[in-house]
Write a protein that holds these residues in place. Sequence first.
Motif, short mmCIF file in Angstrom:
data_model
loop_
_atom_site.label_atom_id
_atom_site.label_comp_id
_atom_site.label_asym_id
_atom_site.label_seq_id
_atom_site.Cartn_x
_atom_site.Cartn_y
_atom_site.Cartn_z
N ALA A 176 0.82 -1.22 0.00
CA ALA A 176 0.00 0.00 0.00
C ALA A 176 0.85 1.26 0.00
O ALA A 176 0.29 2.38 0.02
N HIS A 177 2.16 1.15 -0.04
CA HIS A 177 3.06 2.31 0.02
C HIS A 177 2.68 3.35 -1.03
O HIS A 177 2.56 3.04 -2.21
N GLY A 178 2.47 4.57 -0.59
CA GLY A 178 2.09 5.63 -1.50
C GLY A 178 0.60 5.71 -1.78
O GLY A 178 0.14 6.58 -2.52
N GLY A 179 -0.19 4.81 -1.15
CA GLY A 179 -1.62 4.78 -1.39
C GLY A 179 -2.40 4.60 -0.11
O GLY A 179 -2.08 5.19 0.92
N VAL A 180 -3.43 3.78 -0.18
CA VAL A 180 -4.33 3.55 0.96
C VAL A 180 -4.35 2.07 1.31
O VAL A 180 -4.46 1.21 0.44
N LEU A 181 -4.24 1.78 2.61
CA LEU A 181 -4.45 0.43 3.12
C LEU A 181 -5.80 0.42 3.81
O LEU A 181 -6.00 1.11 4.82
N PHE A 182 -6.73 -0.35 3.27
CA PHE A 182 -8.07 -0.45 3.84
C PHE A 182 -8.17 -1.75 4.62
O PHE A 182 -7.97 -2.84 4.07
N ILE A 183 -8.46 -1.66 5.91
CA ILE A 183 -8.62 -2.85 6.75
C ILE A 183 -10.07 -2.94 7.20
O ILE A 183 -10.53 -2.12 8.00
N ASP A 184 -10.78 -3.92 6.68
CA ASP A 184 -12.17 -4.12 7.06
C ASP A 184 -12.23 -4.80 8.43
O ASP A 184 -11.44 -5.68 8.73
N GLU A 185 -13.17 -4.36 9.24
CA GLU A 185 -13.32 -4.85 10.62
C GLU A 185 -12.00 -4.75 11.38
O GLU A 185 -11.53 -5.71 11.99
N ILE A 186 -11.45 -3.56 11.37
CA ILE A 186 -10.14 -3.34 12.00
C ILE A 186 -10.16 -3.66 13.49
O ILE A 186 -9.14 -4.00 14.09
N GLY A 187 -11.33 -3.60 14.11
CA GLY A 187 -11.43 -3.91 15.52
C GLY A 187 -11.18 -5.37 15.85
O GLY A 187 -11.02 -5.73 17.02
N GLU A 188 -11.13 -6.23 14.82
CA GLU A 188 -10.88 -7.66 15.03
C GLU A 188 -9.40 -8.02 14.95
O GLU A 188 -9.04 -9.19 15.15
N LEU A 189 -8.54 -7.07 14.67
CA LEU A 189 -7.10 -7.38 14.59
C LEU A 189 -6.58 -7.83 15.95
O LEU A 189 -6.86 -7.19 16.97
N PRO A 190 -5.79 -8.91 16.00
CA PRO A 190 -5.17 -9.32 17.27
C PRO A 190 -4.26 -8.22 17.80
O PRO A 190 -3.70 -7.43 17.03
N ASP A 191 -4.10 -8.16 19.12
CA ASP A 191 -3.32 -7.09 19.75
C ASP A 191 -1.90 -7.02 19.21
O ASP A 191 -1.35 -5.92 19.01
#
Length: 354
Positions: A176-191
């Motif tokens: 995603a360098h130079g652009g956008v990283l879209f993370i769906d349901e970001i609240g589900e990412l492990p700590d």
Amino acid sequence: MEAFAAAVQLIFTIVIGMYFFMRLKNESGSDRAAAEEGKREAEHINRLRRITLTEPLTEAARPAEMSEIIGQEEGVRALKAALCGTNPQHVIIYGPPGVGKTAAARLALEEAKKSRGTPFLKTAKFIEADATIMRFDERSIADPLIGSVHDPIYQGAGAFGETGVPQPKEGAVTKAHGGVLFIDEIGELPDIQLNRLLKVLEDRRVYFESAYYSASNKKIPAYIHDIFRNGLPADFRLIGATTKSPSDIPEAVRSRCVEVFFAQLGREDIIRIIENAKYKLRLEADAGVTELIADYAKNGRDAVKMLQTISNIISLDGRTRAEPADAEWVIKAGRYTKNDARIIDISFVKTRNS
């Protein structure tokens, strides 16, 4: 004696010659087998690529412009304010399922590329990741989000592995360098991944470590030395989407992001989505079809799925126009429940207004 020595030398020469001949023959046979296998696989892949199905309505009905994001005028404006211009920000989009968060995020980058003074190039990428299926190894052997190092003992290390060379592999943050990283349901990412992501947001690059790396190892290619010394670039803008409320998202993430809120869709919004999908599908339908779908669809995604099924039904029957009875059958078969007079998620509204 000399004759005996000559005979021994001749036999030795024949044996050595036969050894190298057989080895060359085996290698040639292996090369031919590999080439034939490669040809078969290439033909198989090409056959697969020649097979295409029709585009699902969910794809065809996806908004192509910001003006097609229905019922989210305030949210869209806030998203554009955060991402467009000379200093784009990281963003979290809150909202119920099926209200256009992903579509809006994708289109926001295209809008940002056109804005005055934007740092985004025309070639800036939109990279999508789904936090609910994002798997990683705590030893950093595999991490599709941040990146990882394939050490020489890694099963897929290949030719470099045989020479003891560790291989850094880029993750989504570098793609995603130079652009956008879209993370769906970001609240589900492990700590663990979340903390690594926050570190990347601060450094705007990814650093790697490996017990197999040595700065003095001359067998290691120069580009790998460079990666271990300077890291891989990862300068992007994060857009995270979530169906959770702000209180469920770690403060460390929220403090780095502009927070944007998408509202639950009302009945009139869903009707507009249905009419737009009918136009794109070129589906003729009685007015009662739209009314029934709007009574039972919880969001835009539901509405489009129901309309797609209705379209298939009339096609199977050899008809060209959908009737209310078709919508009634879809509602019954899908076990949809009727909406209240107004479709409102009370907890979400309270969060927005708090």
